[in-house]
Scaffold this motif. Structure first.
Motif, PDB file in Angstrom:
ATOM      1  N   ILE A 192     -17.830  41.559   0.686  1.00 44.46           N
ATOM      2  CA  ILE A 192     -17.613  40.117   0.814  1.00 44.46           C
ATOM      3  C   ILE A 192     -18.230  39.586   2.094  1.00 44.46           C
ATOM      4  O   ILE A 192     -18.854  38.515   2.116  1.00 44.46           O
TER       5      ILE A 192
ATOM      6  N   ALA B 195     -10.760  42.582  -6.945  1.00 46.88           N
ATOM      7  CA  ALA B 195     -10.397  42.290  -5.561  1.00 46.88           C
ATOM      8  C   ALA B 195      -9.007  42.819  -5.225  1.00 46.88           C
ATOM      9  O   ALA B 195      -8.736  43.187  -4.079  1.00 46.88           O
TER      10      ALA B 195
ATOM     11  N   TYR C 292     -20.053  38.222  -5.271  1.00 43.30           N
ATOM     12  CA  TYR C 292     -20.710  38.889  -6.396  1.00 43.30           C
ATOM     13  C   TYR C 292     -21.756  37.981  -7.032  1.00 43.30           C
ATOM     14  O   TYR C 292     -22.878  38.416  -7.332  1.00 43.30           O
TER      15      TYR C 292
ATOM     16  N   MET D  24     -13.450  39.691 -11.591  1.00 43.87           N
ATOM     17  CA  MET D  24     -13.572  39.839 -10.148  1.00 43.87           C
ATOM     18  C   MET D  24     -12.223  39.724  -9.442  1.00 43.87           C
ATOM     19  O   MET D  24     -11.968  40.402  -8.445  1.00 43.87           O
TER      20      MET D  24
ATOM     21  N   VAL E  94     -14.822  46.826  -0.448  1.00 45.71           N
ATOM     22  CA  VAL E  94     -14.687  45.441  -0.902  1.00 45.71           C
ATOM     23  C   VAL E  94     -14.807  44.483   0.278  1.00 45.71           C
ATOM     24  O   VAL E  94     -15.473  43.441   0.192  1.00 45.71           O
TER      25      VAL E  94
ATOM     26  N   SER F 292     -14.460  34.510  -1.704  1.00 44.69           N
ATOM     27  CA  SER F 292     -13.806  35.470  -2.583  1.00 44.69           C
ATOM     28  C   SER F 292     -14.813  36.506  -3.052  1.00 44.69           C
ATOM     29  O   SER F 292     -16.033  36.368  -2.868  1.00 44.69           O
ATOM     30  N   LEU F 293     -14.292  37.558  -3.701  1.00 43.16           N
ATOM     31  CA  LEU F 293     -15.178  38.576  -4.256  1.00 43.16           C
ATOM     32  C   LEU F 293     -16.085  37.982  -5.328  1.00 43.16           C
ATOM     33  O   LEU F 293     -17.261  38.352  -5.430  1.00 43.16           O
TER      34      LEU F 293
END
Length: 436
Positions: free
Chosen positions: A215, A191, A291, A187, A211, A286-287
């Protein structure tokens, strides 16, 4: 551009991909994400015509892959870095691919330089590391200078320098107007590399967005607030923020996690109640966090806690070195935490022998434990030596009779004198006449 419409793939009773529709646009790096077993590799194989879809269709530039003219020059792919004949060198492998696609041989040396394998081009690929194999696979994808590129886990096995190189390569290819479709589980790399995301779970589409939007939609931003180390100030501020509609949660380090209030509003409330702030910082998820939150219900393989955790072998005895499995955990022995004398009889041959003497002046120290009812060996007289260390001392005095001493080993039998085989007696002339 890659376009999938109603893509479905079944293997017997299992449906790997179901009604999947998406577009991969040119000029951007599109990340393809999903848990293990979600259907990512199956989807990429259907894009390249390696698997036939059970329903739906997928096209590249408006045509299926099998109908493309000179497809290797239009589409480059890395699906399996190990799909190389181990007996061929890197140059021979790429030269075979070039000859099959009508690509000039000079292109082979060009891509070897691009991926950094020019110095090992003559080595057999079976001796390549995982990272070198990945570089060779990327070279094969770039061989025809294609406009569409597909990569499945391209940074697997690469070192930090190689990961940075792949990241820059992907962005450079996309900046040239190419279509770049990348599947990865990292990830942090997605990102930094991807512009757009396609996320699937259990064969179905979960997200198709940028992206930044991904998020924002799958995480909740919060503020970290820290006051002086005074419980009264913290409680006072927490009460004020809660009354203003914020959700306040204390952190383990003493900070406050505030959700539902903007940073200027938190600052104004603290000023009104005369509370000093040592920290007021925003936190954006964060991504990886976004996720995990989206795919939490689509994970098929989950780990559990090891039921044997904490049941490690007991520590070995400091003198004898017991390591045989099956001893009860340390602390359950009746004497000093070590095995009783009965275990010595169960140990393999040689385990219960006293240590070999290193030198006449060397003697083994005993652990600082209470006296054993059944000691393991002869105890030296005099004050107790330093624990767990070999000490150099004066010649040992005659030992005081210990409690239940272990009988010393019987002395070895003296070596028998060598047996001299009998020899025939020498006979002189007179003896020989008498013998006749």
């Amino acid at each position: 551009m890659i376009e999938a419409t109603g893509l479905t793939k079944r293997y017997g009773a299992k449906t790997a991909v179901y009604n999947l529709s998406f577009q991969v646009r040119s000029g951007a790096v599109t990340g393809f994400l999903g848990p293990n077993g979600s259907g990512k590799s199956t989807t990429m194989r259907m894009i390249l015509g390696l698997d036939d879809p059970s329903a739906g269709r997928v096209t590249i530039g408006g045509q299926p892959y099998r109908q493309l003219t000179n497809a290797p020059r239009r589409v480059g792919a890395l699906l399996d870095a190990k799909a190389v004949h181990g007996g061929r060198s890197a140059r021979q492998h790429l030269l075979c691919l070039a000859q099959l696609s009508g690509i000039p041989a000079r292109r082979v040396d060009e891509v070897l330089g691009v991926v950094g394998l020019q110095d090992v081009a003559s080595r057999r690929s079976k001796g390549f590391s995982l990272g070198m194999g990945q570089r060779l696979g990327i070279a094969g994808a770039l061989l025809g200078d294609p406009e569409v590129l597909l990569f499945d886990e391209p940074v697997n096995g690469l070192d930090p320098e190689g990961i940075l190189w792949v990241r820059n390569l992907m962005r450079k290819l996309a900046s040239e107007g190419r279509t770049v479709f990348v599947s990865s589980h990292l990830m942090s790399e997605m990102a930094l590399t991807a512009d757009h995301l396609i996320v699937i779970g259990r064969g179905q589409l979960l997200a198709d967005m940028s992206v930044k939007d991904f998020i924002a939609r799958n995480s909740t931003a919060h503020a970290t607030v820290r006051t002086p180390d005074d419980a009264g100030m913290r409680e006072k501020l927490s009460k004020a923020l809660s009354e203003a509609g914020g959700l306040v949660q204390p952190e383990q380090d003493g900070a406050l996690r505030v959700t539902g209030l903007e940073l200027p509003r938190i600052s104004d409330l603290a000023h009104e109640i005369d509370v000093r702030l040592w920290e007021l910082s925003p936190h954006q998820a964060s991504l990886e966090e976004a996720y995990m939150r989206m795919t939490s219900g689509a994970v098929d393989y989950r780990s559990t806690q090891d039921p044997r955790q904490g049941l490690q072998q007991p520590a070995p005895h400091p003198q004898q070195g017991y390591q045989q499995a099956g001893y009860p955990p340390q602390g359950q022995y009746p004497q000093g935490g070590y095995p009783p004398a009965g275990y010595q009889q169960q140990a393999p041959a040689g385990w219960g022998q006293p240590p070999v003497q290193q030198a006449p002046q060397q003697q083994y120290a005993q652990p600082p434990a209470q006296p054993y009812a059944q000691p393991y060996g002869q105890q030296p007289a005099g004050p107790p030596p330093q624990p767990y260390a070999a000490t150099t001392a004066a010649p040992a005095q005659p030992p005081v009779a210990p409690v239940a001493p272990v009988a010393p080993a019987p002395p070895a039998a003296p070596a028998a004198p060598p047996v001299v085989p009998p020899t025939a007696p020498s006979l002189n002339k007179s003896d020989s006449e008498d013998a006749r």
